[in-house]
Design a protein around this motif. Structure first.
Motif, mmCIF file in Angstrom:
data_model
loop_
_atom_site.group_PDB
_atom_site.id
_atom_site.type_symbol
_atom_site.label_atom_id
_atom_site.label_comp_id
_atom_site.label_asym_id
_atom_site.label_seq_id
_atom_site.Cartn_x
_atom_site.Cartn_y
_atom_site.Cartn_z
ATOM 1 N N MET A 1 -27.584 -28.164 -81.480
ATOM 2 C CA MET A 1 -28.466 -29.250 -81.015
ATOM 3 C C MET A 1 -29.685 -28.718 -80.270
ATOM 4 O O MET A 1 -30.702 -29.363 -80.202
ATOM 5 C CB MET A 1 -27.705 -30.200 -80.094
ATOM 6 C CG MET A 1 -26.707 -31.089 -80.797
ATOM 7 S SD MET A 1 -27.474 -32.325 -81.861
ATOM 8 C CE MET A 1 -28.134 -33.450 -80.646
ATOM 9 N N LEU A 2 -29.573 -27.511 -79.679
ATOM 10 C CA LEU A 2 -30.677 -26.972 -78.896
ATOM 11 C C LEU A 2 -31.590 -26.064 -79.712
ATOM 12 O O LEU A 2 -32.590 -25.577 -79.184
ATOM 13 C CB LEU A 2 -30.131 -26.184 -77.695
ATOM 14 C CG LEU A 2 -29.460 -27.025 -76.609
ATOM 15 C CD1 LEU A 2 -28.939 -26.134 -75.499
ATOM 16 C CD2 LEU A 2 -30.414 -28.069 -76.062
ATOM 17 N N ILE A 442 -27.286 -38.652 -70.908
ATOM 18 C CA ILE A 442 -27.225 -37.250 -71.341
ATOM 19 C C ILE A 442 -26.884 -36.337 -70.160
ATOM 20 O O ILE A 442 -25.994 -35.467 -70.252
ATOM 21 C CB ILE A 442 -28.570 -36.836 -71.976
ATOM 22 C CG1 ILE A 442 -28.803 -37.611 -73.274
ATOM 23 C CG2 ILE A 442 -28.593 -35.331 -72.251
ATOM 24 C CD1 ILE A 442 -30.195 -37.451 -73.859
ATOM 25 N N TYR A 443 -27.584 -36.556 -69.049
ATOM 26 C CA TYR A 443 -27.387 -35.672 -67.896
ATOM 27 C C TYR A 443 -25.993 -35.817 -67.287
ATOM 28 O O TYR A 443 -25.379 -34.831 -66.870
ATOM 29 C CB TYR A 443 -28.455 -35.939 -66.840
ATOM 30 C CG TYR A 443 -29.871 -35.596 -67.291
ATOM 31 C CD1 TYR A 443 -30.081 -34.803 -68.414
ATOM 32 C CD2 TYR A 443 -30.972 -36.049 -66.583
ATOM 33 C CE1 TYR A 443 -31.368 -34.498 -68.831
ATOM 34 C CE2 TYR A 443 -32.261 -35.742 -66.980
ATOM 35 C CZ TYR A 443 -32.452 -34.968 -68.115
ATOM 36 O OH TYR A 443 -33.726 -34.650 -68.518
ATOM 37 N N ASP A 461 -25.761 -28.259 -74.543
ATOM 38 C CA ASP A 461 -25.670 -28.594 -75.969
ATOM 39 C C ASP A 461 -24.665 -29.723 -76.202
ATOM 40 O O ASP A 461 -24.930 -30.672 -76.941
ATOM 41 C CB ASP A 461 -25.257 -27.357 -76.750
ATOM 42 C CG ASP A 461 -25.272 -27.608 -78.244
ATOM 43 O OD1 ASP A 461 -26.372 -27.793 -78.800
ATOM 44 O OD2 ASP A 461 -24.173 -27.653 -78.855
ATOM 45 N N ALA A 462 -23.500 -29.644 -75.541
ATOM 46 C CA ALA A 462 -22.476 -30.683 -75.703
ATOM 47 C C ALA A 462 -22.941 -32.008 -75.114
ATOM 48 O O ALA A 462 -22.622 -33.088 -75.643
ATOM 49 C CB ALA A 462 -21.176 -30.229 -75.040
ATOM 50 N N GLY A 463 -23.694 -31.953 -74.025
ATOM 51 C CA GLY A 463 -24.197 -33.183 -73.404
ATOM 52 C C GLY A 463 -25.089 -33.972 -74.337
ATOM 53 O O GLY A 463 -24.950 -35.198 -74.485
ATOM 54 N N PHE A 464 -26.013 -33.285 -75.007
ATOM 55 C CA PHE A 464 -26.898 -33.968 -75.968
ATOM 56 C C PHE A 464 -26.118 -34.457 -77.183
ATOM 57 O O PHE A 464 -26.354 -35.557 -77.687
ATOM 58 C CB PHE A 464 -28.016 -33.013 -76.415
ATOM 59 C CG PHE A 464 -29.179 -32.962 -75.469
ATOM 60 C CD1 PHE A 464 -30.155 -33.942 -75.493
ATOM 61 C CD2 PHE A 464 -29.301 -31.940 -74.546
ATOM 62 C CE1 PHE A 464 -31.230 -33.902 -74.624
ATOM 63 C CE2 PHE A 464 -30.373 -31.885 -73.678
ATOM 64 C CZ PHE A 464 -31.339 -32.869 -73.707
ATOM 65 N N THR A 465 -25.159 -33.635 -77.653
ATOM 66 C CA THR A 465 -24.420 -33.997 -78.867
ATOM 67 C C THR A 465 -23.534 -35.217 -78.652
ATOM 68 O O THR A 465 -23.527 -36.163 -79.450
ATOM 69 C CB THR A 465 -23.559 -32.813 -79.325
ATOM 70 O OG1 THR A 465 -24.390 -31.681 -79.544
ATOM 71 C CG2 THR A 465 -22.816 -33.158 -80.609
ATOM 72 N N ARG A 466 -22.791 -35.221 -77.535
ATOM 73 C CA ARG A 466 -21.798 -36.268 -77.335
ATOM 74 C C ARG A 466 -22.378 -37.565 -76.769
ATOM 75 O O ARG A 466 -21.720 -38.600 -76.833
ATOM 76 C CB ARG A 466 -20.680 -35.733 -76.418
ATOM 77 C CG ARG A 466 -19.924 -34.589 -77.059
ATOM 78 C CD ARG A 466 -18.800 -34.071 -76.199
ATOM 79 N NE ARG A 466 -18.089 -32.990 -76.880
ATOM 80 C CZ ARG A 466 -17.046 -32.348 -76.381
ATOM 81 N NH1 ARG A 466 -16.587 -32.674 -75.165
ATOM 82 N NH2 ARG A 466 -16.459 -31.385 -77.058
#
Length: 533
Positions: A1-2, A442-443, A461-466
């Motif tokens: 994602m990044l 997201i944060y 990366d997991a924060g944006f994805t999930r």
């Protein structure tokens, strides 16, 4: 994602930049923007509540619509009985019904059979319920009655309103106004909002005229004085002139050519006298009818009739075969221009009455702008401060994305030449909160991943994805609500829905591309071991 390829990152930046640049013309004076290329002149139009203007609520004359329908039925009945050689008496309109008495009882079955063919099923949903355009009943003793049911009147009013809206829109646009709002309200009313128009007098005059124009012959068999004493031939009627003092004319009811067959009308000046005139052109059918009428009546006067008033009644000196002519009638420059506007726009199917009128001054509009700006500034500053205090460096990233988001909203609204109203400003302020909400999701998801033991880059990366599914769900449901408001609402409600809907689209774009691109660039540059959040 990044991970972003160079081309993908460049596409995101260019998209945001181009859309934001569309808002630039709003920051320059209108006179200066007009000197720019046509593609660069698109800008926001301030609504009635922001720049002032005129508000009119018009009502269609339902009684006139009913009367016209009954007169049409009377004419159709007369045509049917004459074509079938059926003897009749007493054909007239009485008590909201058309009545005809068949003279011979033997002709009654045939008459009923032929006349019932005039009744047609109503279209749309009403037709599926068996509703018809009129009811034909045998009242006994050879009397046949024709009545129009309420469902048919409602359908007729609907069609009249739709046709009137188109004509009103053409008339208002002829005045050169900017982004007027013209829409149906209720079953028999039309709402007209014209931003920037401070004096609605001329607008009311234009909209209040039916502008039904007809070319008819003057009846020379009786004098106007005899007609005023009640001696009017059955195929003629007594009309007055538009000039002052009023002059009576006896005019035949037969219409030689109607105004609906005009293709153009322009104001001008008579080359011989210098007086204002209106030049007109007919379509092919109208030109043929006009040529035939003038060829058969050389030396006789014919009347140019507008809304049952005679503008002028010149004598036909020679056949007019070119399909064009001119109207003179003691016009001023303004009245000649107004008549040309009315003729170009077409005749209204029914008279319109002004039932409500409001004028919003530019001072009140400026006050609304100042209060709206104050609310936007205060709300935005509080949001920015909250994000900075709560999320520190990532709050800066979010604020940058929100700023780009708002600029893109103004850019898209400018690109669409949308009208910005006070509720629209409210929609933009609300969008700021929605945009920040996406970043908050997201944060907070990143914080959860960090607490779960992930390292910095993996947590980001997991924060944006999930958070993707949650953000999409919330924005899609809000967008559905905005769409419903747009299709069902009117006026200011639609303005709010437009800005909210566009704001949701730009929010999703900035949350999943712009914010992510900024964070990805920071991660690539810093290679952080901890997340400053």
């Amino acid at each position: 994602m990044l991970y972003f390829t160079r081309w993908k990152a460049l596409a995101i930046v260019l998209t945001a930049l181009v859309v934001c640049l569309c808002a630039v013309p709003n920051f320059f004076p209108e006179a200066q923007v007009k000197s720019w290329p046509a593609w660069a002149q698109r800008r926001l139009v301030l609504g009635l509540d922001l720049q002032g203007g005129s508000y009119l609520l018009l009502e269609v004359d339902a009684n006139y619509v009913r009367k016209q329908k009954l007169d049409q039925i009377r004419g159709d009945v007369q045509k049917v009985v004459r074509e079938n050689r059926i003897l009749y008496t007493g054909l007239a309109v009485r008590n909201d019904a058309v009545e005809v008495r068949i003279s011979k009882e033997s002709d009654l079955p045939t008459a009923l059979s032929k006349l019932r063919e005039l009744s047609q099923p109503l279209g749309g949903l009403l037709g599926s319920n068996g509703q018809r355009s009129m009811e034909v009943t045998d009242a006994g003793a050879g009397l046949i009655k024709f009545t129009v049911p309420q469902a048919a009147i409602t359908e007729l009013l609907r069609r009249t309103i739709e046709q009137s809206i188109q004509i009103v829109e053409r008339r208002v646009n002829e005045l050169g106004t900017v982004e007027p709002v013209i829409q149906r309200q209720g079953t028999d009313r039309i709402l007209v909002q014209v931003p920037g128009l401070q004096d609605p007098t001329r607008l009311k005059e234009l909209l209040g005229k039916t502008a039904k124009m007809e070319f008819r012959m003057v009846d020379t068999s009786v004098s106007p004085d005899q007609a005023q004493q009640g001696r009017v031939p059955p195929d003629s009627e007594l009309l007055m002139s538009t000039s002052s003092p009023k002059v009576p004319y006896v005019v035949k009811k037969q219409v030689l050519v109607s105004g609906g067959e005009l293709t153009d009308a322009q104001p001008g000046f008579d080359q011989r006298t210098g007086e204002p005139i209106v030049s007109f052109k007919f379509n092919t059918t109208g030109a043929r009818k006009f040529a035939q009428a003038t060829s058969e009546n050389v030396g006789l006067p014919f009347a140019i009739v507008l809304d049952n008033e005679v503008i002028s009644a010149p004598v036909i000196r020679e056949p007019i075969t070119g399909g064009q002519g001119q109207i003179s009638g003691n016009f001023t420059v303004q009245s000649a221009n107004d008549l040309a506007v009315l003729l170009r726009a077409g005749a209204l199917p029914a008279p319109l009455t002004v039932v409500e009128e409001r004028t919003v001054g530019p001072g009140l509009g400026q006050d609304s702008i100042e209060k709206g700006e104050l609310a936007a500034y205060v709300g935005s500053i509080l949001v920015i401060v909250f994000m900075l205090v709560t999320y520190r460096l990532f709050g800066v990233f979010a604020n940058i994305a929100v700023t780009i988001n708002v600029a893109m909203i103004f850019g898209l609204l400018s690109l669409l030449n949308a009208t910005l109203t006070l509720p629209g400003i409210a929609g933009i302020v609300l969008t700021v909160g929605i945009a920040v909400d996406s970043n908050v999701l997201i944060y907070e998801r990143i914080r959860e991943e960090l607490r779960g033991g992930r390292n910095a880059i993996s947590a980001i990366d997991a924060g944006f994805t999930r958070a993707l599914a949650t953000i999409l769900d919330s924005n899609i449901t809000t967008f559905i609500a905005a769409a419903v408001l747009f299709y069902i609402g009117t006026g200011p409600v639609r303005g709010f829905a437009v800005t909210l809907g566009i704001g949701i689209i730009t929010t999703v774009f900035t949350a999943f591309t712009m914010t992510r691109l900024i964070v990805a660039t920071w991660v690539r540059w810093k290679r952080p071991q901890t997340v400053p959040i």
